[in-house]
Design an enzyme around this catalytic site. Sequence first.
Site, PDB file in Angstrom:
ATOM      1  N   CYS A 104       0.985  -0.431   0.042  1.00 33.08           N
ATOM      2  CA  CYS A 104       0.560   0.031   0.189  1.00 33.08           C
ATOM      3  C   CYS A 104       0.827   1.305   0.054  1.00 33.08           C
ATOM      4  O   CYS A 104       1.865   1.392   0.734  1.00 33.08           O
ATOM      5  CB  CYS A 104      -1.164   0.122   1.244  1.00 33.08           C
ATOM      6  SG  CYS A 104      -1.631   1.251   1.830  1.00 33.08           S
ATOM      7  N   GLU A 150      -5.215   0.241  -0.745  1.00 30.28           N
ATOM      8  CA  GLU A 150      -6.308   1.499  -0.282  1.00 30.28           C
ATOM      9  C   GLU A 150      -7.109   1.070  -1.568  1.00 30.28           C
ATOM     10  O   GLU A 150      -6.572   1.395  -3.046  1.00 30.28           O
ATOM     11  CB  GLU A 150      -5.788   2.345  -0.210  1.00 30.28           C
ATOM     12  CG  GLU A 150      -6.675   3.560  -0.702  1.00 30.28           C
ATOM     13  CD  GLU A 150      -8.167   3.671   0.180  1.00 30.28           C
ATOM     14  OE1 GLU A 150      -7.925   3.614   0.534  1.00 30.28           O
ATOM     15  OE2 GLU A 150      -8.878   3.588  -1.294  1.00 30.28           O
ATOM     16  N   SER A 178     -13.416  -0.643   1.931  1.00 28.94           N
ATOM     17  CA  SER A 178     -13.705   0.713   2.836  1.00 28.94           C
ATOM     18  C   SER A 178     -12.458   0.789   2.162  1.00 28.94           C
ATOM     19  O   SER A 178     -11.379   0.850   1.799  1.00 28.94           O
ATOM     20  CB  SER A 178     -12.805  -0.998   4.080  1.00 28.94           C
ATOM     21  OG  SER A 178     -12.485  -0.013   5.537  1.00 28.94           O
ATOM     22  N   LEU A 203     -11.663   6.168   9.882  1.00 26.15           N
ATOM     23  CA  LEU A 203     -11.796   7.609  10.185  1.00 26.15           C
ATOM     24  C   LEU A 203     -10.594   7.664  11.546  1.00 26.15           C
ATOM     25  O   LEU A 203      -9.743   8.792  11.136  1.00 26.15           O
ATOM     26  CB  LEU A 203     -13.062   7.714  10.678  1.00 26.15           C
ATOM     27  CG  LEU A 203     -13.705   8.942  10.928  1.00 26.15           C
ATOM     28  CD1 LEU A 203     -14.478   9.044  11.310  1.00 26.15           C
ATOM     29  CD2 LEU A 203     -12.632   9.843  12.130  1.00 26.15           C
ATOM     30  N   HIS A 204     -10.579   6.606  12.599  1.00 25.81           N
ATOM     31  CA  HIS A 204      -9.976   6.549  13.573  1.00 25.81           C
ATOM     32  C   HIS A 204      -8.814   7.482  14.683  1.00 25.81           C
ATOM     33  O   HIS A 204      -8.418   8.165  14.890  1.00 25.81           O
ATOM     34  CB  HIS A 204      -7.988   6.226  13.304  1.00 25.81           C
ATOM     35  CG  HIS A 204      -8.188   4.965  11.924  1.00 25.81           C
ATOM     36  ND1 HIS A 204      -8.956   4.471  12.743  1.00 25.81           N
ATOM     37  CD2 HIS A 204      -8.246   4.539  10.985  1.00 25.81           C
ATOM     38  CE1 HIS A 204      -8.879   2.776  11.925  1.00 25.81           C
ATOM     39  NE2 HIS A 204      -8.484   3.439  10.624  1.00 25.81           N
ATOM     40  N   ASN A 278      -4.152  -4.543  16.440  1.00 27.52           N
ATOM     41  CA  ASN A 278      -3.723  -5.473  16.473  1.00 27.52           C
ATOM     42  C   ASN A 278      -1.940  -5.058  16.470  1.00 27.52           C
ATOM     43  O   ASN A 278      -2.220  -4.285  15.737  1.00 27.52           O
ATOM     44  CB  ASN A 278      -4.374  -6.615  15.388  1.00 27.52           C
ATOM     45  CG  ASN A 278      -5.267  -7.037  15.460  1.00 27.52           C
ATOM     46  OD1 ASN A 278      -5.522  -7.648  16.642  1.00 27.52           O
ATOM     47  ND2 ASN A 278      -6.121  -6.463  14.635  1.00 27.52           N
ATOM     48  N   CYS A 319      -6.998  -7.607  10.932  1.00 31.12           N
ATOM     49  CA  CYS A 319      -6.782  -6.042  10.473  1.00 31.12           C
ATOM     50  C   CYS A 319      -5.106  -5.595  10.738  1.00 31.12           C
ATOM     51  O   CYS A 319      -4.813  -5.724  12.026  1.00 31.12           O
ATOM     52  CB  CYS A 319      -7.687  -5.155  11.174  1.00 31.12           C
ATOM     53  SG  CYS A 319      -9.648  -5.553  11.507  1.00 31.12           S
TER      54      CYS A 319
HETATM   55  N1  SAH Z   1      -7.201   1.168   3.275  1.00 32.33           N
HETATM   56  C1  SAH Z   1      -8.318   0.707   3.292  1.00 32.33           C
HETATM   57  C2  SAH Z   1      -8.313  -0.724   3.340  1.00 32.33           C
HETATM   58  C3  SAH Z   1      -7.901  -1.221   4.716  1.00 32.33           C
HETATM   59  S1  SAH Z   1      -9.358  -2.261   5.501  1.00 32.33           S
HETATM   60  C4  SAH Z   1      -8.552   1.492   4.542  1.00 32.33           C
HETATM   61  O1  SAH Z   1      -7.982   1.997   5.568  1.00 32.33           O
HETATM   62  O2  SAH Z   1      -9.943   1.535   5.045  1.00 32.33           O
HETATM   63  C5  SAH Z   1      -7.665  -2.310   7.034  1.00 32.33           C
HETATM   64  C6  SAH Z   1      -8.599  -1.714   8.440  1.00 32.33           C
HETATM   65  O3  SAH Z   1      -7.456  -2.432   9.871  1.00 32.33           O
HETATM   66  C7  SAH Z   1      -8.679  -0.717   8.165  1.00 32.33           C
HETATM   67  O4  SAH Z   1      -9.472   0.405   9.004  1.00 32.33           O
HETATM   68  C8  SAH Z   1      -7.353   0.105   8.820  1.00 32.33           C
HETATM   69  O5  SAH Z   1      -7.269   1.300   9.639  1.00 32.33           O
HETATM   70  C9  SAH Z   1      -7.651  -1.150   9.785  1.00 32.33           C
HETATM   71  N2  SAH Z   1      -6.387  -1.741  11.146  1.00 32.33           N
HETATM   72  C10 SAH Z   1      -4.879  -1.485  10.466  1.00 32.33           C
HETATM   73  N3  SAH Z   1      -4.160  -1.405  10.973  1.00 32.33           N
HETATM   74  C11 SAH Z   1      -4.322  -1.937  12.238  1.00 32.33           C
HETATM   75  C12 SAH Z   1      -3.698  -2.772  12.992  1.00 32.33           C
HETATM   76  N4  SAH Z   1      -2.713  -2.741  13.763  1.00 32.33           N
HETATM   77  N5  SAH Z   1      -5.413  -3.150  14.293  1.00 32.33           N
HETATM   78  C13 SAH Z   1      -6.436  -2.761  14.186  1.00 32.33           C
HETATM   79  N6  SAH Z   1      -6.761  -2.397  12.737  1.00 32.33           N
HETATM   80  C14 SAH Z   1      -5.459  -2.367  12.100  1.00 32.33           C
END
Ligand code: SAH
Length: 331
Positions: A104, A150, A178, A203-204, A278, A319
Amino acid sequence: MDLALLERTLAERGEPAYRGPQVWEWVARGASSFDEMTTLAKPLRAALAAEVPFSTLEVVTEREARDGTVKTLFTTHDGHPVEAVLMRYRDGRRSLCLSSQSGCPLTCTFCATGAMRFGRNLTASEILDQALHFRRREAVNHAVYMGMGEPFLNDDAVLESARRLPGLGITHRRTTISTVGWMPGLRRFVDEVEEPIRLALSLHAADPGVRAELMPVEERYPLADVLAECRRYFELRRRKVFVEYVMLAGVNDSPAAGRCLAAVLEPGVFKVNLIPYNPTGSFEGSSRSAIEAFKRVLERAGIPATVRLTRGRDIDAACGQLASERVVSSS
Ligand code: SAH
């Protein structure tokens, strides 16, 4: 299967136009060879077997977690790693997590995929082949474009693949794309995609400063604009937008951060999914009590919130843990 190659091969042999869809139907229903396609004449089956590789991806490794989650590492014909995950739930749900890119180019600081080298966009066939791999092993009924990459940086291939998923048993209502809020792709999705495919937004952090630190994309496409686009999606399609929010201790998990989030979301439009972090290195995950407290703040503001069930963490399939460079180079 390279569907363009399939079409070309059929056309060169002077096959009628219905032949492509006929082969696709077999493939989508889980056939694992041309030989199984008994509605095709034997010489045609043999010719296709000789000219069209059954998958564009090769399996490198496959691991199964204690909870039944399966993670598969594939490689493309030109050597790019791709991971996909099958999640199995007790209620019978079988959900696929698909990758749209190898690696990515965005560098969200909490995500392992962002730390590996970016390869390239995947083709629609390469995305579908991840799904077909699992379809050949069992029936599937949900898909999320939440693997590597993405999706809206590769919207043509993503949409082309999503449009074919119903053939595998995954309806559009059970398909979710997503995004970090990559505006060109998101705008196009809102304007042009009439199928009831669902939208999720990573969003985060509602505070722009905090969000920019976690997700450099914030500098390019600010959250306020992205949320406006999500509202437009709701107005046009009448489907709620899922908000993904990874819970990082001391970073974005305070009650104040929860109020800040609630303030930018309308109750009827958004649903929040809180994601336990995670481990990928740099952060500490929020405690269970902090997550519950955060959830209550949202609920008090009328925003529905759920906590995402963590799957496959013991095999790095959860994730943010998809980053196969490591695996490829050590195998
Ligand atoms: N690029 C897109 C598709 C990937 S979705 C997007 O970000 O929406 C993967 C999801 O897992 C996203 O919401 C991302 O923010 C989340 N994610 C990434 N790293 C993570 C982690 N270490 N722990 C939990 N969730 C995580």
